[in-house]
Design an enzyme around this catalytic site. Structure first.
Site, PDB file in Angstrom:
ATOM      1  N   ARG A 113       0.817  -1.226   0.000  1.00 25.57           N
ATOM      2  CA  ARG A 113       0.000   0.000   0.000  1.00 25.57           C
ATOM      3  C   ARG A 113       0.843   1.266   0.000  1.00 25.57           C
ATOM      4  O   ARG A 113       0.462   2.262   0.607  1.00 25.57           O
ATOM      5  CB  ARG A 113      -0.926   0.032   1.222  1.00 25.57           C
ATOM      6  CG  ARG A 113      -2.023  -0.996   1.207  1.00 25.57           C
ATOM      7  CD  ARG A 113      -3.137  -0.579   0.281  1.00 25.57           C
ATOM      8  NE  ARG A 113      -4.254  -1.509   0.375  1.00 25.57           N
ATOM      9  CZ  ARG A 113      -5.325  -1.280   1.097  1.00 25.57           C
ATOM     10  NH1 ARG A 113      -5.432  -0.181   1.782  1.00 25.57           N
ATOM     11  NH2 ARG A 113      -6.285  -2.168   1.116  1.00 25.57           N
ATOM     12  N   ASP A 120      -6.874  -2.611  -7.173  1.00 19.50           N
ATOM     13  CA  ASP A 120      -7.375  -3.259  -5.957  1.00 19.50           C
ATOM     14  C   ASP A 120      -7.693  -4.712  -6.265  1.00 19.50           C
ATOM     15  O   ASP A 120      -7.994  -5.053  -7.418  1.00 19.50           O
ATOM     16  CB  ASP A 120      -8.628  -2.555  -5.436  1.00 19.50           C
ATOM     17  CG  ASP A 120      -8.891  -2.926  -3.984  1.00 19.50           C
ATOM     18  OD1 ASP A 120      -8.301  -2.300  -3.093  1.00 19.50           O
ATOM     19  OD2 ASP A 120      -9.646  -3.895  -3.747  1.00 19.50           O
TER      20      ASP A 120
HETATM   21  O1  CP3 Z   1      -0.076  -1.568  -2.517  1.00 18.88           O
HETATM   22  C1  CP3 Z   1      -0.366  -0.653  -3.317  1.00 18.88           C
HETATM   23  O2  CP3 Z   1       0.052   0.508  -3.205  1.00 18.88           O
HETATM   24  C2  CP3 Z   1      -1.213  -1.013  -4.553  1.00 18.88           C
HETATM   25  C3  CP3 Z   1      -2.594  -0.829  -4.426  1.00 18.88           C
HETATM   26  C4  CP3 Z   1      -3.473  -1.719  -3.554  1.00 18.88           C
HETATM   27  C5  CP3 Z   1      -4.677  -1.223  -2.983  1.00 18.88           C
HETATM   28  N1  CP3 Z   1      -5.327  -2.296  -2.410  1.00 18.88           N
HETATM   29  C6  CP3 Z   1      -5.132   0.175  -3.046  1.00 18.88           C
HETATM   30  C7  CP3 Z   1      -6.197   0.626  -2.133  1.00 18.88           C
HETATM   31  C8  CP3 Z   1      -3.375  -3.081  -3.228  1.00 18.88           C
HETATM   32  C9  CP3 Z   1      -2.265  -4.074  -3.533  1.00 18.88           C
HETATM   33  C10 CP3 Z   1      -4.565  -3.426  -2.522  1.00 18.88           C
HETATM   34  C11 CP3 Z   1      -4.867  -4.776  -2.039  1.00 18.88           C
HETATM   35  C12 CP3 Z   1      -6.075  -5.035  -1.252  1.00 18.88           C
HETATM   36  N2  CP3 Z   1      -7.302  -4.434  -1.368  1.00 18.88           N
HETATM   37  C13 CP3 Z   1      -6.188  -6.050  -0.275  1.00 18.88           C
HETATM   38  C14 CP3 Z   1      -5.085  -7.017   0.107  1.00 18.88           C
HETATM   39  C15 CP3 Z   1      -4.090  -6.414   1.010  1.00 18.88           C
HETATM   40  C16 CP3 Z   1      -4.632  -6.004   2.346  1.00 18.88           C
HETATM   41  O3  CP3 Z   1      -4.575  -4.800   2.622  1.00 18.88           O
HETATM   42  O4  CP3 Z   1      -5.075  -6.881   3.101  1.00 18.88           O
HETATM   43  C17 CP3 Z   1      -7.492  -6.005   0.247  1.00 18.88           C
HETATM   44  C18 CP3 Z   1      -8.059  -6.901   1.323  1.00 18.88           C
HETATM   45  C19 CP3 Z   1      -8.199  -4.990  -0.467  1.00 18.88           C
HETATM   46  C20 CP3 Z   1      -9.621  -4.588  -0.314  1.00 18.88           C
HETATM   47  C21 CP3 Z   1      -9.751  -3.198   0.135  1.00 18.88           C
HETATM   48  N3  CP3 Z   1      -9.459  -2.105  -0.652  1.00 18.88           N
HETATM   49  C22 CP3 Z   1     -10.197  -2.722   1.387  1.00 18.88           C
HETATM   50  C23 CP3 Z   1     -10.614  -3.606   2.548  1.00 18.88           C
HETATM   51  C24 CP3 Z   1     -10.174  -1.319   1.339  1.00 18.88           C
HETATM   52  C25 CP3 Z   1     -10.663  -0.362   2.396  1.00 18.88           C
HETATM   53  C26 CP3 Z   1      -9.773  -0.250   3.534  1.00 18.88           C
HETATM   54  C27 CP3 Z   1      -8.672   0.742   3.279  1.00 18.88           C
HETATM   55  O5  CP3 Z   1      -7.527   0.420   3.588  1.00 18.88           O
HETATM   56  O6  CP3 Z   1      -8.987   1.865   2.838  1.00 18.88           O
HETATM   57  C28 CP3 Z   1      -9.667  -0.944   0.075  1.00 18.88           C
HETATM   58  C29 CP3 Z   1      -9.446   0.438  -0.430  1.00 18.88           C
HETATM   59  C30 CP3 Z   1      -8.115   0.765  -0.977  1.00 18.88           C
HETATM   60  N4  CP3 Z   1      -7.350  -0.025  -1.793  1.00 18.88           N
HETATM   61  C31 CP3 Z   1      -7.440   2.007  -0.799  1.00 18.88           C
HETATM   62  C32 CP3 Z   1      -6.231   1.923  -1.514  1.00 18.88           C
HETATM   63  C33 CP3 Z   1      -5.179   3.001  -1.684  1.00 18.88           C
HETATM   64  C34 CP3 Z   1      -7.975   3.206  -0.042  1.00 18.88           C
HETATM   65  C35 CP3 Z   1      -8.947   3.940  -0.922  1.00 18.88           C
HETATM   66  C36 CP3 Z   1      -8.959   5.434  -0.740  1.00 18.88           C
HETATM   67  O7  CP3 Z   1      -9.728   5.883   0.097  1.00 18.88           O
HETATM   68  O8  CP3 Z   1      -8.227   6.124  -1.444  1.00 18.88           O
END
Ligand code: CP3
Length: 350
Positions: free
Chosen positions: A28, A78
C-alpha cells in the site's frame, strides 16, 4: 519470461540471491498517507474510477517511487476489480471500505460471469504499459491479485469484517457451491495475472489477507490448493513468471503453504516470529517482510529497534524488506524516510 536483470535488485532476490542491502518496498505504498495521492484521489469520481483511469493510476503508482526511491512499484488497483470484472457490483464508500452486492446463497452465484470481462480490466493493462515506460531501470514492476479465498470473503459478505464469518459459514454450509466460486476465481485470477505479465509486470504478488482465519483442513482446501492451481496456470502461460505469496496470518501453516505452493518468495506478516522465519521459512524460500505497520506509524526508537531485529534475523539470506501488512493512512512520511535510511544504511554497514 522475466530474466534476471543485474540492475533490478528485487528480481535478484526472487532468483534466490542474498543482497548486502536488501531491496525495499511497502504494501500500500501508494495511498492516503501521501498528500500527492490525496490530490489525485480528489480528482477522481470514485476509488474504482481512479483504478480504471490509466493516466491517473500510472501517476499514483509512480508517486512513491519518485518520493522515496523504492525498489519496486506496485500497480495501483485493488484486489476487488476481479469480482467487478465478473459482474458483481463493487463500490468503495469513503471511510467504510468496500461494498459488494453480497452472494448470500448458492443461487446468487448464477448472477456471476464464468470469466473476466476483458473490457473492464483493459485500462489496468494500459496503466502497466504507461508505468513501465517511465520506471527507473533498477525498479521492478509488480502486479498483483487477491487469493481466491480472500476475494471470496468480500464477495460473500459484501463487506470486510474482522472475522469474515459469512464466507466461513458459506464454505461449511455449501461446500460444493463454494468450491465452484473458488474455481471461477482460480481461472479468473490466473488469466488476470498472465495478462499483467503480458502487459509488462516483472513479478506478481498474490494477497491472501484472510488466510489466517481458517483451520488446517480448510486452509489446505481454500488457500493452498487454489493458489497452487493459479501458480501452475500462470507458469504454463508465462514460463519463468516470478510470484510472491502473502498468506497473512498463516502462522505454522506457512510450512505447508510452502510445501504446496511453488512461490519464488513468501511475504511474512508482522506476527511471524523472526527465528522461525529464518530457520523454517527462509531456508526453503526467499522471504519478504515483516515490519509491524504500527511500529512505522509510531516511529522513533520503536521503529529503529524493530527494523534492526528484522535485519539481524533475515538479511543474512535472500530477503526483501517490507511491512507485515499495508501502511496505515496516519503514517508520517518522515517515518518512511527514516525506515528506508535505516535499512539501506544499517545494511550497508553490516
Ligand atoms: O499496494 C499498493 O500501493 C497497490 C494498491 C493496492 C490497494 N489495495 C489500493 C487501495 C493493493 C495491492 C490493494 C490490495 C487489497 N485491497 C487487499 C489485500 C491487502 C490487504 O490490505 O489486506 C485487500 C483486502 C483490499 C480490499 C480493500 N481495498 C479494502 C478492505 C479497502 C478499504 C480499507 C482501506 O484500507 O482503505 C480498500 C481500499 C483501498 N485499496 C485504498 C487503496 C489506496 C484506499 C482507498 C482510498 O480511500 O483512497
Amino acid at each position: 519470461m522475466p530474466k534476471l536483470q543485474a540492475n533490478k535488485p528485487l528480481l535478484g532476490v526472487l532468483e534466490g540471491k542474498r543482497l548486502a542491502v536488501p531491496p525495499i518496498w511497502l504494501m500500500r505504498q501508494a495511498g492516503r498517507y501521501l498528500p500527492e495521492y490525496r490530490t489525485i484521489r480528489d480528482q477522481a469520481e470514485s476509488f474504482l474510477s481512479l483504478c480504471f483511469n490509466p493516466r491517473l493510476a500510472a501517476e499514483v503508482t509512480l508517486q512513491p517511487i519518485r518520493r522515496f526511491g523504492f525498489d519496486a512499484a506496485i500497480i495501483f488497483s485493488d484486489i476487488l476489480v476481479v469480482p467487478h470484472a465478473l459482474g458483481q457490483h463493487v463500490t468503495f464508500e469513503a471511510g467504510e471500505g468496500p461494498r459488494l452486492d453480497a452472494l448470500r446463497d448458492p443461487e446468487a452465484l448464477r448472477r456471476l460471469r464464468r470469466s473476466l470481462d476483458d473490457d473492464v480490466l483493459a485500462p489496468i493493462y494500459d496503466t502497466i504499459g504507461r508505468v513501465k515506460s517511465k520506471l527507473p531501470a533498477e525498479v521492478t514492476l509488480l502486479g498483483f491479485c487477491g487469493a481466491p479465498w480472500t476475494v471470496a470473503t468480500y464477495m460473500i459478505a459484501g463487506y470486510g469484517s474482522t472475522d469474515q464469518l459469512p464466507a466461513r459459514l458459506f464454505a461449511y454450509r455449501h461446500p460444493q457451491a463454494f468450491a465452484e466460486l473458488i474455481g471461477v476465481l482460480v481461472e479468473a485470477s490466473a488469466d488476470y495475472l498472465a495478462r499483467q505479465f503480458e502487459a509488462g509486470v516483472e513479478a506478481v504478488q498474490i494477497f491472501d489477507s484472510w488466510s489466517g482465519i481458517l483451520p488446517t483442513g480448510e486452509f489446505r482446501k481454500w488457500c493452498i490448493e487454489p493458489i497452487a492451481r493459479i501458480v501452475a496456470m500462470v507458469h504454463d502461460r508465462v514460463p519463468g513468471a516470478r510470484i510472491i505469496g502473502f498468506p497473512r496470518g498463516a502462522g505454522t501453516e506457512l510450512q505447508r503453504y510452502l510445501a504446496g505452493v511453488p512461490v519464488d518468495a513468501v511475504g511474512l506478516d508482522w506476527m511471524t516470529e523472526l527465528h522461525f522465519a529464518r530457520d523454517h521459512v527462509q531456508k526453503r524460500c526467499p522471504v519478504q517482510g515483516n515490519l509491524d505497520p504500527l511500529a512505522l506509524m509510531v516511529g522513533g526508537e520503536t521503529l529503529d529497534r524493530s527494523v534492526d531485529a528484522i535485519l539481524e534475523a533475515l538479511a543474512g539470506g535472500p530477503f526483501i524488506f517490507n511491512l507485515g501488512h499495508g501502511i496505515l493512512p496516519d503514517t508520517p512520511i518522515s517515518h518512511v524516510e527514516r525506515l528506508i535510511a535505516r535499512v539501506r544504511g544499517a545494511s550497508a554497514a553490516r
